[in-house]
Design an enzyme around this catalytic site. Sequence first.
Site, PDB file in Angstrom:
ATOM      1  N   GLY A  16       0.857  -1.182   0.000  1.00 56.64           N
ATOM      2  CA  GLY A  16       0.000   0.000   0.000  1.00 56.64           C
ATOM      3  C   GLY A  16       0.891   1.230   0.000  1.00 56.64           C
ATOM      4  N   GLY A  17       0.334   2.343   0.428  1.00 55.07           N
ATOM      5  CA  GLY A  17       1.085   3.598   0.370  1.00 55.07           C
ATOM      6  C   GLY A  17       2.412   3.541   1.092  1.00 55.07           C
ATOM      7  N   ALA A  18       2.409   3.048   2.332  1.00 57.39           N
ATOM      8  CA  ALA A  18       3.653   3.061   3.127  1.00 57.39           C
ATOM      9  C   ALA A  18       4.695   2.134   2.523  1.00 57.39           C
ATOM     10  CB  ALA A  18       3.353   2.663   4.572  1.00 57.39           C
ATOM     11  N   PHE A 119     -10.839  20.319   5.963  1.00 59.21           N
ATOM     12  CA  PHE A 119     -11.093  18.979   6.481  1.00 59.21           C
ATOM     13  C   PHE A 119     -11.268  19.041   7.987  1.00 59.21           C
ATOM     14  CE2 PHE A 119     -10.827  14.449   5.373  1.00 59.21           C
ATOM     15  CZ  PHE A 119     -11.116  14.509   4.020  1.00 59.21           C
ATOM     16  N   ASP A 221      -2.275  -8.291   9.479  1.00 59.16           N
ATOM     17  CA  ASP A 221      -1.265  -9.363   9.380  1.00 59.16           C
ATOM     18  C   ASP A 221       0.050  -8.986  10.069  1.00 59.16           C
ATOM     19  OD1 ASP A 221      -3.175 -10.692   7.932  1.00 59.16           O
ATOM     20  OD2 ASP A 221      -2.328 -10.162   5.984  1.00 59.16           O
ATOM     21  N   GLN A 240     -10.782   4.484  15.334  1.00 57.03           N
ATOM     22  CA  GLN A 240     -11.586   5.575  14.801  1.00 57.03           C
ATOM     23  C   GLN A 240     -12.830   5.048  14.109  1.00 57.03           C
ATOM     24  OE1 GLN A 240     -10.172   8.403  11.426  1.00 57.03           O
ATOM     25  NE2 GLN A 240     -10.355   9.559  13.317  1.00 57.03           N
ATOM     26  N   LEU A 252     -17.239   3.960   2.735  1.00 54.93           N
ATOM     27  CA  LEU A 252     -16.863   5.303   3.201  1.00 54.93           C
ATOM     28  C   LEU A 252     -17.415   6.426   2.325  1.00 54.93           C
ATOM     29  CD1 LEU A 252     -14.880   7.067   4.989  1.00 54.93           C
ATOM     30  CD2 LEU A 252     -13.187   6.654   3.210  1.00 54.93           C
ATOM     31  N   ARG A 286     -13.177  13.775  14.007  1.00 58.05           N
ATOM     32  CA  ARG A 286     -14.027  12.624  13.701  1.00 58.05           C
ATOM     33  C   ARG A 286     -14.666  11.976  14.926  1.00 58.05           C
ATOM     34  NH1 ARG A 286     -10.617   9.673   8.841  1.00 58.05           N
ATOM     35  NH2 ARG A 286     -11.181  11.225   7.292  1.00 58.05           N
ATOM     36  N   GLU A 387      -0.510   2.488   8.674  1.00 57.94           N
ATOM     37  CA  GLU A 387      -1.533   2.174   9.680  1.00 57.94           C
ATOM     38  C   GLU A 387      -1.097   1.074  10.639  1.00 57.94           C
ATOM     39  OE1 GLU A 387      -5.503   1.879   8.147  1.00 57.94           O
ATOM     40  OE2 GLU A 387      -6.332   1.215  10.060  1.00 57.94           O
ATOM     41  N   SER A 403      -3.732  10.290   7.663  1.00 54.79           N
ATOM     42  CA  SER A 403      -3.312   8.901   7.432  1.00 54.79           C
ATOM     43  C   SER A 403      -2.473   8.810   6.165  1.00 54.79           C
ATOM     44  CB  SER A 403      -4.510   7.970   7.340  1.00 54.79           C
ATOM     45  OG  SER A 403      -5.353   8.373   6.298  1.00 54.79           O
ATOM     46  N   LEU A 404      -2.923   9.479   5.091  1.00 52.54           N
ATOM     47  CA  LEU A 404      -2.121   9.458   3.858  1.00 52.54           C
ATOM     48  C   LEU A 404      -0.785  10.155   4.101  1.00 52.54           C
ATOM     49  CD1 LEU A 404      -4.666  10.021   0.931  1.00 52.54           C
ATOM     50  CD2 LEU A 404      -3.730   7.898   1.824  1.00 52.54           C
TER      51      LEU A 404
END
Lengths: 595, 238
Positions: A16-18, A119, A221, A240, A252, A286, A387, A403-404
């Site tokens: 993923g992103g990370a 935001f 995992d 969250q 979402l 949030r 995450e 998070s991004l």
Amino acid sequence: MSITVRKFDAVIVGAGGAGLRAAIQLSESGYKTAVITKVFPTRSHTVAAQGGVAASLGNSEEDHWHWHMYDTVKGSDWLGDQDAIEFMCKKANECVIELEHYGMPFDRTDAGKIYQRPFGGHMSNFGEKPVARSCAAADRTGHAMLHAMYQRNIKASTQFFVEWMALDLVRDDEGEVLGVTAMDMETGEIVVFHAKATIFATGGAGRICYSSTNAFINTGDGLGMAARAGIPLEDMEFWQFHPTGVAGAGVLNTEGVRGEGGILRNSQGERFMERYAPNAKDLASRDVVSRAITTEINEGRGCGPNKDFVLLDISHLDPATIMKRLPGIREIAIQFAGVDCIREPIPVVPTAHYQMGGIPTNYNGQVVVPGKRSQNEIVPGFYAAGECACASVHGANRLGTNSLLDLLVFGKSAGESAVEQLKQSPKAHKELPPGEIDRALARVDRLNSQKDGASVHETQLEMRRTMQKHAGVFRFADLLKQGVAKILDVQKDVQRTEIRDKSKVFNTARIEALELENLIEVAVATMVSAEARKESRGAHVRDDAPDTEEFPNGRDDRNWLKHSLWYKDGNRLDYKSVKLTPLTVETIALKKRAY
Amino acid sequence: MTTRTLQFKIYRYDPDKDRKPWMQDISVEVDGTDRKLLDALVKLKAVDDAISFRRSCREGVCGSDALNINGKNGLACLTDLSSFPEGKPIVLRPLPGLPVIRDLIVDMTQFFKQYHSIKPYLINNDPPPERERLQSPEDREELDGLYECILCACCSTSCPSFWWNPDKFVGPAGLLAAYRFIADTRDQATSERLDNLEDPYRLFRCHTIMNCVDVCPKGLNPTLAIGKIKAMMVKRAI
């Protein structure tokens, strides 16, 4: 039993992103790197992020990283480590600009700069009023970002092992991490990835909950593997709930909907957020919005025949704005709520979304655990980002778009730290400890030979229902206590799951059973940590810790301004202090949180 | 809650035990909370855990669960159960034209090879500026309808030209990606990208059959993008 061993300088688990950001760092530095991923990289759940990535670029109004830092500390309800938060907010601009250079198709301002939108919880001038800080590509920011980073990795010739599932960490007697065992899903073959540096970027575990915005693959995992290898999990009680999941479906709806002017209404048509957050209103943090919605529903002001959702209304916006800025949301509303949000409001409920806790790291992405010399001793050769990690920048509650940013900044810093380590590492790999590899093999063997066992499907349902009922938006002392006993019962079933499908070839039943063994570690850690924390803070709000003069919002800084650490071994808890000292600026002093 | 029973015919093949593929007749009970085909597939897997398919985001953005559904390619997570006619079994097969690994899971190597062949990354050899490269909103709009591709392969595996020449024809998904970079004002490799496609097969095997447009779950139009590339080829030839 002989087992194939493959040697790499670095192995990254998760694309993923990370993971992709870390991979860019390593591949472009010329190190032999393997990226192991359960799904083709662009299928990773970063793809589903919508609203944006935070950076104080100031493209449409004045902004400053120090304001961003203040908002993040306040959003975390002061549980975030202020050194890591300063680091992240300062690095934000550089990391977002890099993405733009990689080719990410950001929306643009009239001046041609990256478009930014307001935001939740992001304010100017230390909490004064909402500021446009979220850098967006329509409402498909995660998709645009993930594809841009995958594409950059193609350019860098990163070596991917696609549809391989990592099974367990390989850690020697001295505590050093030497890689992972992993299974080729297509053939069922198990291989050791022997590495000098191992980076976990395995994402979240939202699938512990019954109703979640998370993908099927978000099964914790990395957390399961770390826990089994004796590494504690930090702040797992903090989950969250995103205020606006589509009622029923859980899919979402970005906070960017409210950033573009969307309003939440109850059954009386009232804009109820004005009562809960007079200043920020619908753009409060949030946890605040999710509790407000839940309170409205609990007090009978929900909508629909069962009064069990509220409405997210953007029908007052110009349809052209919706088509330009929120096209994905319109698709989702039509597909999953059966409404066209240009004309009708979207039914929404708070839905489990993000795990603030994770594998404890410092701001360099190095995994740290309490040891003889300090609370934060580095685990040699082991890194985590995104995450699955807890740096900790989100503390007790994450702000949207952080998070991004987290996965960019800490994916990069984990990659940089690994590069630094590799520069100094000896040429030869350290020897593999044989017993460690048997641990993963034993799990697979147990599963293959289990008779009269528990159904994977039924057991995971029981786990998800237990988490939903006992550790939801509001938490109750008695329910938490029962929840601990119940989840430990479910854990017993997880240890005796049985699969009927014994094929070696692409056995998804086996994968789901192995995933459940990871999820249950996360679920137990969550319930046990939540039961023990006898205060309200951020996303963790208990009935027996109400808002009083002595304890504003129920927060007890004298006893609970500390990080939880859950150990699988003995199902035991430990605690460590929060880092209140930033890198260069002054501490953001404790005060009551209000929006 | 009202429930109803859905009948399925599902393509099954496990090379570990099956000598050849077979069609499984199986039914499952769904209720009002099951809106999409993927919801039914997850319930089917609880009945028979050997049924194998890919899935992840369940909201149409990851591109994992592309299948051939009653003869047409689509995403299971975006296909409404209510769209199926009553009383007829729902026929599920793997995406056509790619080797089957098992059941509904195909080997996508060839598909991704073609995607990689178009150099799907921004090429700009100027030293990167300190801030973002500027791009006007109008120039950015040129990328709309191109960058949203989720690489699900519904399009390429519904394309007869791709079936016949998967090793030589780039296919609609790859060509859409090629045009995404050609159309990007920040990219400097347009002529190199056109050279890369100047070949009897790579681009010109597209005969505008338009199956790709018909099946794209994101509503994208690869044929239009291919047409624009062809027009650029013609323009630079004269």
